[in-house]
Structure formats: structure tokens, C-alpha cells
Scaffold this motif. Structure first.
Motif, PDB file in Angstrom:
ATOM      1  N   SER A   1      11.849  68.482  93.040  1.00 55.34           N
ATOM      2  CA  SER A   1      10.692  67.676  93.424  1.00 55.34           C
ATOM      3  C   SER A   1      10.953  66.221  93.099  1.00 55.34           C
ATOM      4  O   SER A   1      11.499  65.912  92.035  1.00 55.34           O
TER       5      SER A   1
ATOM      6  N   THR B   1      10.501  71.301  96.887  1.00 52.29           N
ATOM      7  CA  THR B   1      11.382  72.023  97.806  1.00 52.29           C
ATOM      8  C   THR B   1      11.867  73.283  97.116  1.00 52.29           C
ATOM      9  O   THR B   1      12.446  73.228  96.028  1.00 52.29           O
TER      10      THR B   1
ATOM     11  N   THR C   1      14.171  76.706  97.250  1.00 45.04           N
ATOM     12  CA  THR C   1      15.351  77.263  97.902  1.00 45.04           C
ATOM     13  C   THR C   1      15.443  78.753  97.601  1.00 45.04           C
ATOM     14  O   THR C   1      15.462  79.165  96.438  1.00 45.04           O
TER      15      THR C   1
ATOM     16  N   GLU D   1      15.401  77.162 102.784  1.00 50.93           N
ATOM     17  CA  GLU D   1      14.720  76.113 102.041  1.00 50.93           C
ATOM     18  C   GLU D   1      13.426  75.708 102.725  1.00 50.93           C
ATOM     19  O   GLU D   1      13.358  75.670 103.956  1.00 50.93           O
ATOM     20  N   ILE D   2      12.418  75.409 101.923  1.00 51.19           N
ATOM     21  CA  ILE D   2      11.157  74.926 102.495  1.00 51.19           C
ATOM     22  C   ILE D   2      10.519  73.956 101.510  1.00 51.19           C
ATOM     23  O   ILE D   2      10.623  74.141 100.295  1.00 51.19           O
ATOM     24  N   THR D   3       9.886  72.921 102.046  1.00 53.62           N
ATOM     25  CA  THR D   3       9.155  72.001 101.186  1.00 53.62           C
ATOM     26  C   THR D   3       7.662  72.289 101.324  1.00 53.62           C
ATOM     27  O   THR D   3       7.133  72.340 102.427  1.00 53.62           O
TER      28      THR D   3
END
Ligand SMILES: [Cu+2]
Length: 179
Positions: free
Chosen positions: A68, A130, A132, A138-140
Motif C-alpha cells: 500500500s 494491492t 497478490t 493481483e488486485i487493488t
């Protein structure tokens, strides 16, 4: 008549506010439901991040890391009580999201740990993080900051961001609830 209308209006408003508050994210077979954090006192160096992560797939996945821009370092932690002493440790292999199951990150249990916070978190703030995953990638997501001390132990009162967190004991933080 009037009361029925009033009721209908109230119900509509209640529904609206529920959908406004609920926020979730999808990534492959994973749903990250209501990611949240807490506001911190001005000098806090650390904060926790929470969410429910559902896996609708037939294979387990793992949350292996998080990062972050709000923190100097972000880890995946487990909190547990050992011999009456509350301890936290980094999950070296990440957190498993079971096949057709759910991993719950919540106060007093698994959590995302923000260390070396760059600024205090204020209520209502959206904190990007974010995540993982081993398989899903991966996604925020944005963590919504609730009030200081919301729903259990307040990570935010831990002021020392420099100490070796993996060896941290919480037993001397008398103010912490064991939720
Ligand atoms: Cu922690």
C-alpha cells in the motif's frame, strides 16, 4: 396510508444505505468483500486491514502479499493468544483461501498489517491496498476507514513501527481487548 408510505420510504432508504456501504471486488474465483481498516491516533505507526475473501473455485488460492502507498511496509499477519499472551506473526507462506471457502481477516485474527504509516488514517478515508494471490493474481482494493477502535483490538495504538514485528508481544498493551 401515510404510515405505509413512510415505511416504504424508510425501507428504500435502508436498502440504499446498505448497498452504498457494501463494497466488494472480484478477481477470478475470488470475491473480496467489504475491505476495511480503522482510523488511527495521530502518532500511530501501524494499522490493520480486514476483509472477507471468498473463493468459489475448486482449488485453494493464497494471499501471498500486500502493499500500500499508505505504509512503508505491508505484511500478512496472524494474531493468536499463546499462553495467555497475545502475539502477532507474519504468515511466511501467506494466507490460504480454501477451495469453495472463505478466509476471514478480522480484528484478533488474520489481518493485513500496515507498518510505518506515512500519515494517520482518518475515518472515512479510502486506503488503497494491492493484494497478490498465488493463482488469481493481483488486485487493488480500497479499504474504508472506520472509526478508531472499531470492532475489536486497536492496532492503531501501536506506536513503535521500527521494532521487529514478528517477535512482538501484545501482553503489555493492557488497553487492548481480546476480541
Ligand atoms: Cu499485525
Amino acid at each position: 396510508m401515510t404510515s405505509l408510505k413512510t415505511w416504504a420510504t424508510a425501507a428504500a432508504i435502508a436498502l440504499l444505505s446498505v448497498s452504498a456501504q457494501a463494497h466488494d471486488y472480484k478477481l477470478g474465483d475470488l470475491t473480496i468483500d467489504h475491505p476495511w481498516t480503522r482510523a488511527t491516533p495521530p502518532k500511530a505507526a501501524a494499522a490493520g486491514g480486514f476483509a472477507e475473501i471468498h473463493n468459489s473455485g475448486s482449488e485453494a488460492d493464497r494471499l501471498v502479499s500486500a502493499s500500500s502507498p499508505a505504509a512503508g511496509r505491508t505484511e500478512i499477519h496472524e494474531m493468536a493468544v499463546n499462553d495467555g499472551v497475545m502475539t502477532m506473526r507474519q504468515l511466511e507462506n501467506g494466507l490460504e483461501i480454501p477451495a469453495n471457502g472463505t478466509a476471514v481477516l478480522k480484528p484478533g485474527s488474520f489481518h493485513i498489517m500496515f507498518m510505518k504509516l506515512k500519515a494517520p488514517i482518518t475515518k472515512g478515508q479510502k486506503v488503497p491496498v494491492t493484494l497478490t494471490f498465488e493463482k488469481a493474481g493481483e488486485i487493488t482494493v480500497e479499504l474504508t476507514a472506520e472509526k478508531i477502535g472499531a470492532k475489536g483490538m486497536d492496532h492503531g495504538t501501536m506506536v513503535d513501527g521500527e521494532m521487529d514485528h514478528s517477535k512482538m508481544k501484545h501482553g503489555d498493551h493492557a488497553g487492548h481487548s481480546k476480541d
